[in-house]
Design a protein around this motif. Structure first.
Motif, PDB file in Angstrom:
ATOM      1  N   VAL A 118       0.859  -1.175   0.000  1.00  0.00           N
ATOM      2  CA  VAL A 118       0.000   0.000   0.000  1.00  0.00           C
ATOM      3  C   VAL A 118       0.897   1.228   0.000  1.00  0.00           C
ATOM      4  CG1 VAL A 118      -1.667   1.302   1.404  1.00  0.00           C
ATOM      5  CG2 VAL A 118      -1.868  -1.169   1.216  1.00  0.00           C
ATOM      6  N   TYR A 119       0.480   2.296  -0.722  1.00  0.00           N
ATOM      7  CA  TYR A 119       1.275   3.522  -0.678  1.00  0.00           C
ATOM      8  C   TYR A 119       0.506   4.653  -0.009  1.00  0.00           C
ATOM      9  CZ  TYR A 119      -1.144   5.245  -4.934  1.00  0.00           C
ATOM     10  OH  TYR A 119      -2.073   5.663  -5.847  1.00  0.00           O
ATOM     11  N   HIS A 120       1.265   5.550   0.627  1.00  0.00           N
ATOM     12  CA  HIS A 120       0.707   6.656   1.396  1.00  0.00           C
ATOM     13  C   HIS A 120       1.176   7.969   0.795  1.00  0.00           C
ATOM     14  CE1 HIS A 120      -0.448   3.750   4.497  1.00  0.00           C
ATOM     15  NE2 HIS A 120       0.736   3.193   4.266  1.00  0.00           N
ATOM     16  N   LYS A 121       0.250   8.912   0.623  1.00  0.00           N
ATOM     17  CA  LYS A 121       0.582  10.214   0.050  1.00  0.00           C
ATOM     18  C   LYS A 121       1.105  11.147   1.130  1.00  0.00           C
ATOM     19  CE  LYS A 121      -2.650   9.892  -3.753  1.00  0.00           C
ATOM     20  NZ  LYS A 121      -3.711  10.539  -4.507  1.00  0.00           N
ATOM     21  N   GLN A 122       1.838  12.177   0.682  1.00  0.00           N
ATOM     22  CA  GLN A 122       2.413  13.146   1.605  1.00  0.00           C
ATOM     23  C   GLN A 122       1.306  13.845   2.390  1.00  0.00           C
ATOM     24  OE1 GLN A 122       4.929  16.009  -0.303  1.00  0.00           O
ATOM     25  NE2 GLN A 122       5.882  16.609   1.607  1.00  0.00           N
ATOM     26  N   GLY A 123       1.525  13.995   3.698  1.00  0.00           N
ATOM     27  CA  GLY A 123       0.556  14.637   4.574  1.00  0.00           C
ATOM     28  C   GLY A 123      -0.360  13.667   5.292  1.00  0.00           C
ATOM     29  N   THR A 124      -0.310  12.390   4.926  1.00  0.00           N
ATOM     30  CA  THR A 124      -1.138  11.401   5.616  1.00  0.00           C
ATOM     31  C   THR A 124      -0.384  10.845   6.818  1.00  0.00           C
ATOM     32  OG1 THR A 124      -0.368   9.625   4.169  1.00  0.00           O
ATOM     33  CG2 THR A 124      -2.370  10.784   3.499  1.00  0.00           C
ATOM     34  N   ARG A 125      -1.097  10.106   7.652  1.00  0.00           N
ATOM     35  CA  ARG A 125      -0.547   9.627   8.928  1.00  0.00           C
ATOM     36  C   ARG A 125       0.684   8.744   8.765  1.00  0.00           C
ATOM     37  NH1 ARG A 125      -3.697   5.716  13.217  1.00  0.00           N
ATOM     38  NH2 ARG A 125      -1.977   5.579  14.690  1.00  0.00           N
ATOM     39  N   TRP A 126       0.695   7.830   7.816  1.00  0.00           N
ATOM     40  CA  TRP A 126       1.758   6.833   7.704  1.00  0.00           C
ATOM     41  C   TRP A 126       2.814   7.185   6.660  1.00  0.00           C
ATOM     42  CZ3 TRP A 126       1.916   4.005  11.736  1.00  0.00           C
ATOM     43  CH2 TRP A 126       0.750   3.678  12.404  1.00  0.00           C
ATOM     44  N   TYR A 127       2.784   8.385   6.113  1.00  0.00           N
ATOM     45  CA  TYR A 127       3.761   8.785   5.100  1.00  0.00           C
ATOM     46  C   TYR A 127       5.173   8.811   5.700  1.00  0.00           C
ATOM     47  CZ  TYR A 127       5.987  11.531   1.401  1.00  0.00           C
ATOM     48  OH  TYR A 127       6.809  11.969   0.394  1.00  0.00           O
ATOM     49  N   TYR A 159      10.505   5.489  -0.601  1.00  0.00           N
ATOM     50  CA  TYR A 159       9.889   6.554  -1.357  1.00  0.00           C
ATOM     51  C   TYR A 159       9.907   6.180  -2.828  1.00  0.00           C
ATOM     52  CZ  TYR A 159      10.160   9.382   2.824  1.00  0.00           C
ATOM     53  OH  TYR A 159      10.006   9.859   4.085  1.00  0.00           O
ATOM     54  N   MET A 160       8.834   6.597  -3.528  1.00  0.00           N
ATOM     55  CA  MET A 160       8.706   6.235  -4.923  1.00  0.00           C
ATOM     56  C   MET A 160       7.760   7.219  -5.583  1.00  0.00           C
ATOM     57  SD  MET A 160       7.219   2.529  -6.183  1.00  0.00           S
ATOM     58  CE  MET A 160       8.652   1.548  -5.798  1.00  0.00           C
ATOM     59  N   LEU A 161       7.895   7.396  -6.882  1.00  0.00           N
ATOM     60  CA  LEU A 161       6.926   8.199  -7.608  1.00  0.00           C
ATOM     61  C   LEU A 161       5.587   7.464  -7.617  1.00  0.00           C
ATOM     62  CD1 LEU A 161       9.020   9.372 -10.679  1.00  0.00           C
ATOM     63  CD2 LEU A 161       8.177  10.787  -8.808  1.00  0.00           C
ATOM     64  N   GLU A 162       4.501   8.226  -7.528  1.00  0.00           N
ATOM     65  CA  GLU A 162       3.181   7.594  -7.467  1.00  0.00           C
ATOM     66  C   GLU A 162       2.910   6.766  -8.726  1.00  0.00           C
ATOM     67  OE1 GLU A 162      -1.463   8.698  -6.423  1.00  0.00           O
ATOM     68  OE2 GLU A 162      -0.034  10.308  -6.815  1.00  0.00           O
ATOM     69  N   ALA A 163       3.307   7.255  -9.875  1.00  0.00           N
ATOM     70  CA  ALA A 163       3.096   6.507 -11.118  1.00  0.00           C
ATOM     71  C   ALA A 163       3.861   5.185 -11.095  1.00  0.00           C
ATOM     72  CB  ALA A 163       3.520   7.351 -12.310  1.00  0.00           C
ATOM     73  N   ASP A 164       5.091   5.208 -10.571  1.00  0.00           N
ATOM     74  CA  ASP A 164       5.887   3.978 -10.474  1.00  0.00           C
ATOM     75  C   ASP A 164       5.271   3.003  -9.473  1.00  0.00           C
ATOM     76  OD1 ASP A 164       7.658   4.967 -12.344  1.00  0.00           O
ATOM     77  OD2 ASP A 164       9.069   5.725 -10.824  1.00  0.00           O
ATOM     78  N   ALA A 165       4.702   3.532  -8.396  1.00  0.00           N
ATOM     79  CA  ALA A 165       4.069   2.672  -7.398  1.00  0.00           C
ATOM     80  C   ALA A 165       2.852   1.971  -7.988  1.00  0.00           C
ATOM     81  CB  ALA A 165       3.654   3.495  -6.177  1.00  0.00           C
TER      82      ALA A 165
END
Length: 114
Positions: free
Chosen positions: A82-91, A99-105
């Motif tokens: 699962v991936y977490h965006k910046q500003g969320t609890r588990w980022y 860390y990874m680009l969202e498109a790559d994830a």
């Protein structure tokens, strides 16, 4: 008066406690050598050579935990996929991840956190 210690009066250490202690000592010695980036069997000459050589590049663990700049970066939890965006609890805060680009994830099959 000196009292002779016999098997009946001697205090015995339970076998499980002794085995636990020995396991702890073994794990502690492996952990210390791992912290220094060396295998547990590294010799003294290897340690001296490693100390004399400056670290030009950071270790892979350091590279994964340093936060790259950019709005498209996400933190990928490699255990739960699962991936977490910046500003969320588990980022950047899960135990295993990078860390990874969202498109790559998304291409790698990771799903967004709910």
């Amino acid at each position: 008066m000196i009292r002779k210690v016999t098997n009946r009066t001697a205090r015995k250490v339970p076998r499980a406690l002794l085995e636990t202690f020995l396991l702890f000592v073994a794990l502690a010695s492996v952990g210390v050598s791992t912290l220094h980036g060396q295998s547990p069997q590294a010799s003294c000459s290897d340690k001296q050579q490693a100390a004399a050589t400056p670290a030009a590049t950071p270790s892979p663990a350091t590279q994964q935990t340093t936060q790259p700049q950019g709005p498209a970066m996400v933190w990928v939890n490699t255990d739960t996929r699962v991936y977490h965006k910046q500003g969320t609890r588990w980022y950047g805060k899960t135990k295993h991840g990078k860390y990874m680009l969202e498109a790559d994830a998304i291409k790698a099959g990771y799903k967004p956190a709910k």
